[in-house]
Design a protein around this motif. Structure first.
Motif, PDB file in Angstrom:
ATOM      1  N   UNK A 105       0.838  -1.211   0.000  1.00 30.41           N
ATOM      2  CA  UNK A 105       0.000   0.000   0.000  1.00 30.41           C
ATOM      3  C   UNK A 105       0.870   1.257   0.000  1.00 30.41           C
ATOM      4  N   UNK A 106       1.956   1.238   0.765  1.00 28.59           N
ATOM      5  CA  UNK A 106       2.880   2.372   0.794  1.00 28.59           C
ATOM      6  C   UNK A 106       3.511   2.593  -0.583  1.00 28.59           C
ATOM      7  N   UNK A 107       3.909   1.514  -1.231  1.00 29.34           N
ATOM      8  CA  UNK A 107       4.490   1.625  -2.569  1.00 29.34           C
ATOM      9  C   UNK A 107       3.466   2.201  -3.546  1.00 29.34           C
ATOM     10  N   UNK A 108       2.242   1.712  -3.468  1.00 33.03           N
ATOM     11  CA  UNK A 108       1.198   2.208  -4.380  1.00 33.03           C
ATOM     12  C   UNK A 108       0.906   3.691  -4.134  1.00 33.03           C
ATOM     13  N   UNK A 109       0.857   4.098  -2.865  1.00 34.08           N
ATOM     14  CA  UNK A 109       0.653   5.523  -2.552  1.00 34.08           C
ATOM     15  C   UNK A 109       1.800   6.367  -3.085  1.00 34.08           C
ATOM     16  N   UNK A 110       3.014   5.872  -2.930  1.00 34.72           N
ATOM     17  CA  UNK A 110       4.193   6.610  -3.392  1.00 34.72           C
ATOM     18  C   UNK A 110       4.178   6.749  -4.911  1.00 34.72           C
ATOM     19  N   UNK A 112       1.459   6.884  -6.732  1.00 35.35           N
ATOM     20  CA  UNK A 112       0.420   7.864  -7.077  1.00 35.35           C
ATOM     21  C   UNK A 112       0.845   9.295  -6.759  1.00 35.35           C
ATOM     22  N   UNK A 113       1.689   9.502  -5.744  1.00 35.18           N
ATOM     23  CA  UNK A 113       2.161  10.850  -5.407  1.00 35.18           C
ATOM     24  C   UNK A 113       3.267  11.314  -6.345  1.00 35.18           C
ATOM     25  N   UNK A 114       3.956  10.368  -6.979  1.00 28.05           N
ATOM     26  CA  UNK A 114       5.030  10.727  -7.899  1.00 28.05           C
ATOM     27  C   UNK A 114       6.279  11.256  -7.215  1.00 28.05           C
ATOM     28  N   UNK A 115       6.472  10.893  -5.945  1.00 26.02           N
ATOM     29  CA  UNK A 115       7.635  11.371  -5.195  1.00 26.02           C
ATOM     30  C   UNK A 115       8.928  10.857  -5.808  1.00 26.02           C
ATOM     31  N   UNK A 116       9.955  11.720  -5.823  1.00 27.20           N
ATOM     32  CA  UNK A 116      11.254  11.364  -6.390  1.00 27.20           C
ATOM     33  C   UNK A 116      12.346  11.592  -5.352  1.00 27.20           C
ATOM     34  N   UNK A 121      16.805  11.667  -8.476  1.00 25.18           N
ATOM     35  CA  UNK A 121      15.487  11.894  -9.071  1.00 25.18           C
ATOM     36  C   UNK A 121      14.841  10.612  -9.590  1.00 25.18           C
ATOM     37  N   UNK A 122      15.136   9.475  -8.920  1.00 25.65           N
ATOM     38  CA  UNK A 122      14.444   8.226  -9.270  1.00 25.65           C
ATOM     39  C   UNK A 122      13.141   8.179  -8.489  1.00 25.65           C
ATOM     40  N   UNK A 123      12.153   7.453  -8.979  1.00 29.25           N
ATOM     41  CA  UNK A 123      10.901   7.330  -8.229  1.00 29.25           C
ATOM     42  C   UNK A 123      11.161   6.674  -6.866  1.00 29.25           C
TER      43      UNK A 123
END
Length: 164
Positions: A105-110, A112-116, A121-123
């Motif tokens: 769930x944390x990976x999926x949220x991350x 969707x947020x597009x955090x880098x 600057x990798x996802x």
């Protein structure tokens, strides 16, 4: 299949360790000799270490090398020991299943947020994916361990050439 799984884990652990050593050595040389070092080497070494911890935890389940206090359980033999060992493994399995579900769930949220990441600057989901991968690896290993317990095998497996 289990042997392939173990070999992949060992390969990941060895290659990430070698890569970490090279990156950190380059960081130290750059900092002390050239007074400048790229920030991405420190960041990638940190992410590699995260993978090492989670993949290593899965591999440690296979070798039964996780810390445990078994003074009480050792007093039992036969079905009593199997039940106590099984309860321990089932509780542990529940924990790693929880980690796998909420880690995913944390990976999926991350995603969707597009955090880098700051330097490369990798996802950010890439380093975080280590949590569900390692948790699922531990869950699979714990199922195999539960089977071994009910076969009457309570001992650690052979060390596979690892000095402990």
């Amino acid at each position: 299949m289990a042997k392939i799984f173990a070999n992949v884990e060992k390969g990941i652990l060895v290659s990430t360790l070698v890569l970490m050593v090279v990156l950190i050595f380059g960081q130290v040389v750059g900092r002390y000799i050239f007074q400048s070092a790229p920030s991405w080497t420190e960041e990638i070494a940190r992410y590699l270490h995260i993978f090492q911890v989670w993949i290593g935890a899965s591999y440690a389940v296979k070798l039964r090398e996780h810390i445990r206090v078994d003074a009480f359980i050792s007093l039992f033999q036969g079905i009593g020991r199997k039940i106590l060992e099984s309860i321990s493994v089932i509780l542990w399995f529940s924990l790693v299943l929880f980690l796998a579900i909420f880690g995913t769930a944390l990976v999926m949220d991350t995603i969707s947020y597009g955090q880098r990441s700051p330097a490369m600057q990798i996802p950010m989901w890439l380093p975080m994916v280590a949590v569900p991968i390692g948790s699922l690896g531990m869950a699979v290993r714990l199922v195999f361990q539960l089977i071994e317990i009910w076969k009457g095998n309570y001992e650690k497996p052979k060390s596979e050439g690892i000095v402990t």
